[in-house]
Design an enzyme around this catalytic site. Structure first.
Site, PDB file in Angstrom:
ATOM      1  N   GLY A 173       0.816  -1.216   0.000  1.00  0.00           N
ATOM      2  CA  GLY A 173       0.000   0.000   0.000  1.00  0.00           C
ATOM      3  C   GLY A 173       0.842   1.254   0.000  1.00  0.00           C
ATOM      4  O   GLY A 173       0.502   2.247   0.650  1.00  0.00           O
ATOM      5  N   ALA A 174       1.930   1.244  -0.764  1.00  0.00           N
ATOM      6  CA  ALA A 174       2.927   2.320  -0.680  1.00  0.00           C
ATOM      7  C   ALA A 174       2.793   3.371  -1.773  1.00  0.00           C
ATOM      8  O   ALA A 174       3.673   4.209  -1.930  1.00  0.00           O
ATOM      9  CB  ALA A 174       4.332   1.725  -0.715  1.00  0.00           C
ATOM     10  N   SER A 175       1.695   3.346  -2.517  1.00  0.00           N
ATOM     11  CA  SER A 175       1.554   4.336  -3.583  1.00  0.00           C
ATOM     12  C   SER A 175       1.002   5.662  -3.089  1.00  0.00           C
ATOM     13  O   SER A 175       0.994   6.650  -3.822  1.00  0.00           O
ATOM     14  CB  SER A 175       0.644   3.792  -4.689  1.00  0.00           C
ATOM     15  OG  SER A 175      -0.675   3.605  -4.204  1.00  0.00           O
ATOM     16  N   ARG A 176       0.535   5.710  -1.851  1.00  0.00           N
ATOM     17  CA  ARG A 176      -0.066   6.944  -1.344  1.00  0.00           C
ATOM     18  C   ARG A 176      -0.003   6.990   0.176  1.00  0.00           C
ATOM     19  O   ARG A 176       0.277   5.997   0.837  1.00  0.00           O
ATOM     20  CB  ARG A 176      -1.528   7.039  -1.783  1.00  0.00           C
ATOM     21  CG  ARG A 176      -2.400   5.919  -1.275  1.00  0.00           C
ATOM     22  CD  ARG A 176      -3.844   6.067  -1.729  1.00  0.00           C
ATOM     23  NE  ARG A 176      -4.686   4.988  -1.228  1.00  0.00           N
ATOM     24  CZ  ARG A 176      -6.003   4.951  -1.358  1.00  0.00           C
ATOM     25  NH1 ARG A 176      -6.624   5.931  -2.007  1.00  0.00           N
ATOM     26  NH2 ARG A 176      -6.701   3.946  -0.872  1.00  0.00           N
ATOM     27  N   VAL A 225      -2.690  -7.653  -2.578  1.00  0.00           N
ATOM     28  CA  VAL A 225      -2.137  -8.433  -1.469  1.00  0.00           C
ATOM     29  C   VAL A 225      -3.169  -9.345  -0.827  1.00  0.00           C
ATOM     30  O   VAL A 225      -2.826 -10.201   0.005  1.00  0.00           O
ATOM     31  CB  VAL A 225      -1.492  -7.518  -0.412  1.00  0.00           C
ATOM     32  CG1 VAL A 225      -0.195  -6.918  -0.952  1.00  0.00           C
ATOM     33  CG2 VAL A 225      -2.445  -6.412   0.026  1.00  0.00           C
ATOM     34  N   TYR A 318     -14.064  -1.837  11.044  1.00  0.00           N
ATOM     35  CA  TYR A 318     -12.641  -1.475  11.012  1.00  0.00           C
ATOM     36  C   TYR A 318     -11.949  -1.853  12.329  1.00  0.00           C
ATOM     37  O   TYR A 318     -10.853  -2.432  12.330  1.00  0.00           O
ATOM     38  CB  TYR A 318     -12.532   0.016  10.742  1.00  0.00           C
ATOM     39  CG  TYR A 318     -11.141   0.582  10.740  1.00  0.00           C
ATOM     40  CD1 TYR A 318     -10.280   0.386   9.664  1.00  0.00           C
ATOM     41  CD2 TYR A 318     -10.682   1.350  11.811  1.00  0.00           C
ATOM     42  CE1 TYR A 318      -9.001   0.924   9.657  1.00  0.00           C
ATOM     43  CE2 TYR A 318      -9.404   1.902  11.804  1.00  0.00           C
ATOM     44  CZ  TYR A 318      -8.577   1.678  10.727  1.00  0.00           C
ATOM     45  OH  TYR A 318      -7.312   2.221  10.724  1.00  0.00           O
ATOM     46  N   VAL A 319     -12.595  -1.540  13.454  1.00  0.00           N
ATOM     47  CA  VAL A 319     -12.026  -1.848  14.767  1.00  0.00           C
ATOM     48  C   VAL A 319     -11.842  -3.358  14.927  1.00  0.00           C
ATOM     49  O   VAL A 319     -10.808  -3.828  15.421  1.00  0.00           O
ATOM     50  CB  VAL A 319     -12.934  -1.295  15.881  1.00  0.00           C
ATOM     51  CG1 VAL A 319     -12.450  -1.766  17.254  1.00  0.00           C
ATOM     52  CG2 VAL A 319     -12.972   0.229  15.839  1.00  0.00           C
TER      53      VAL A 319
END
Length: 411
Positions: A173-176, A225, A318-319
């Site tokens: 997830g390193a594009s942003r 992923v 999410y939690v």
């Protein structure tokens, strides 16, 4: 054939300064109001029926409030920043009516800028001819000029000195946002960085280009992923191009929305579990044997402040996923310790990223006010903590969850 359409300004993020003021003057005619009524469907007689309006306390037709607020859209889309604008939000308070034909002045003042998300906060007002405020509010605008051109060709790792071994880090997830900042930070600390992305190839290449231009080594690798086979294929490509990764940072995350538990479906939970549990399991299972063979490695999983203390409401899906990732991370830390593979976690508080850029500015201010250090976290704060846990200075730490919350969470 040339167009007669007015041309928007083309200001970039760095062209705009806090304190700058942009203005325009306008009056709305009866024809303007009738046209808006036709588009919006709001044919209230207060706006479009002169005979009716003459008998009200206003004496004549009143301009629609939303038509007035269109002046803010004009300021954003044509002036600040203009062509590169993406309107993220606007709140409005109507102080007094504006009559058809009345001269007014719309004003936008830049009150804040966020480097992390390339966003502006604007104080917006409309004032009458006698300088009284008739409409007021706050706007949030993204400046889209930050996406750079992709690198011309794949980046190949530069040679290293004899006897040296380049450390390789894979960041998902390193594009942003946070993932991109982590990639840049690790590159500055000497890692060759594999920048994973799902669909934003141009943005991933922009991160790579920035790292390379700063003297670092990086390459972009596409993979969903959540797909184990795709992760295995990506791992092989990383090893071939950059070398064996001995650092893995799991920062990929899906979108989230604030909804009460009564409105959530199991599919909402599954969507988060796919990113927070399944994806992390895929990447860790793919890289752990390589780290073990290399004599050890470091895995850092991105959690959230929500796993400590009482979480915010409306985020149960999410939690739940982040809490599950906390359990998985501890299990990995215990099970892989004999292999020299350390597994740690970083739990940031509220941070300005693309996932939170739609939040109202008052949320950031309120969060900063209740934080002992009196500000919210930055992506750099998070990235520096990740880099510490990935490096040799934390060699005797595993199973640790570091809260980057400015003191909100103390354990």
């Amino acid at each position: 054939m040339s167009s007669s359409r007015p041309q928007a300004a083309e200001l970039g993020f760095d062209d705009i300064e806090i304190g700058q003021v942009f203005e325009l003057e306008r009056s709305f005619s009866a024809e303007d109001v009738q046209a808006f009524a036709a588009v919006s469907g709001d044919h209230s007689p207060l706006h479009v029926d002169a005979e009716y309006a003459s008998g009200t306390e206003f004496g004549r037709c009143v301009v629609h409030g939303i038509l007035l607020s269109s002046l803010f859209s004009q300021l954003v889309g044509m002036r600040v920043p203009g062509k590169h604008a993406l309107y993220l939000g606007q709140d409005l308070t109507f102080r007094r009516p504006v009559l058809v034909g009345e001269s007014i002045r719309a004003i936008a003042k830049v009150t804040a800028k966020s480097e992390a998300t390339s966003t502006l906060v604007l104080n917006t007002e409309i004032r009458s001819a006698d300088d009284k405020v008739v409409v007021m509010g706050t706007a949030k605008v993204k400046v889209r000029d930050q996406v750079r051109e992709p690198a011309a060709a794949p980046v190949v790792a530069a040679p290293v000195e004899p006897g040296q071994v380049r450390r390789v880090a894979l960041v998902t997830g390193a594009s942003r946002g946070m993932g991109a900042e982590i990639a840049r930070t690790l590159a500055r600390r000497g890692y060759a960085v594999a920048v994973n992305y799902f669909s934003s190839a141009d943005r991933a290449e922009a991160v790579v280009s920035e790292i390379v231009q700063a003297g670092g080594v990086a390459a972009a690798f596409q993979a969903d992923v959540r797909d184990a086979a795709a992760v295995q294929a990506m791992t092989a490509q990383v090893v071939e191009q950059l070398g064996t990764p001995t650092v893995l940072v799991n920062s990929a995350v899906g979108e989230f929305a604030n909804r009460p538990i009564t409105e959530l479906r199991w599919a909402d939970f599954e969507a988060h579990l796919d990113y927070q549990l399944k994806a992390v399991l895929n990447t860790c299972q793919s890289l752990q044997p390589l780290m073990k063979a290399a004599g050890g490695g470091a895995i850092v999983n991105l959690l959230s402040q929500v796993v400590g203390g009482a979480p915010a409401t409306g985020l149960a899906d999410y939690v739940s996923a982040k809490t599950a990732l906390l359990g998985l991370s501890k299990a990995m830390a215990a099970e892989w310790a004999d292999d020299g593979v350390r597994v740690n976690m970083v739990s940031p508080g509220l941070t300005r990223t693309e996932m939170t850029q739609h939040y109202h500015e008052r949320i950031f201010k309120m969060e900063a006010a209740r934080t002992p250090l009196k500000r919210i976290a930055t992506t750099a704060d998070v990235a520096n903590s990740v880099a510490y846990l990935a490096g040799d200075d934390s060699a005797f730490m595993t199973g640790v969850n570091v809260f980057v919350t400015g003191g909100q969470t103390m354990i």
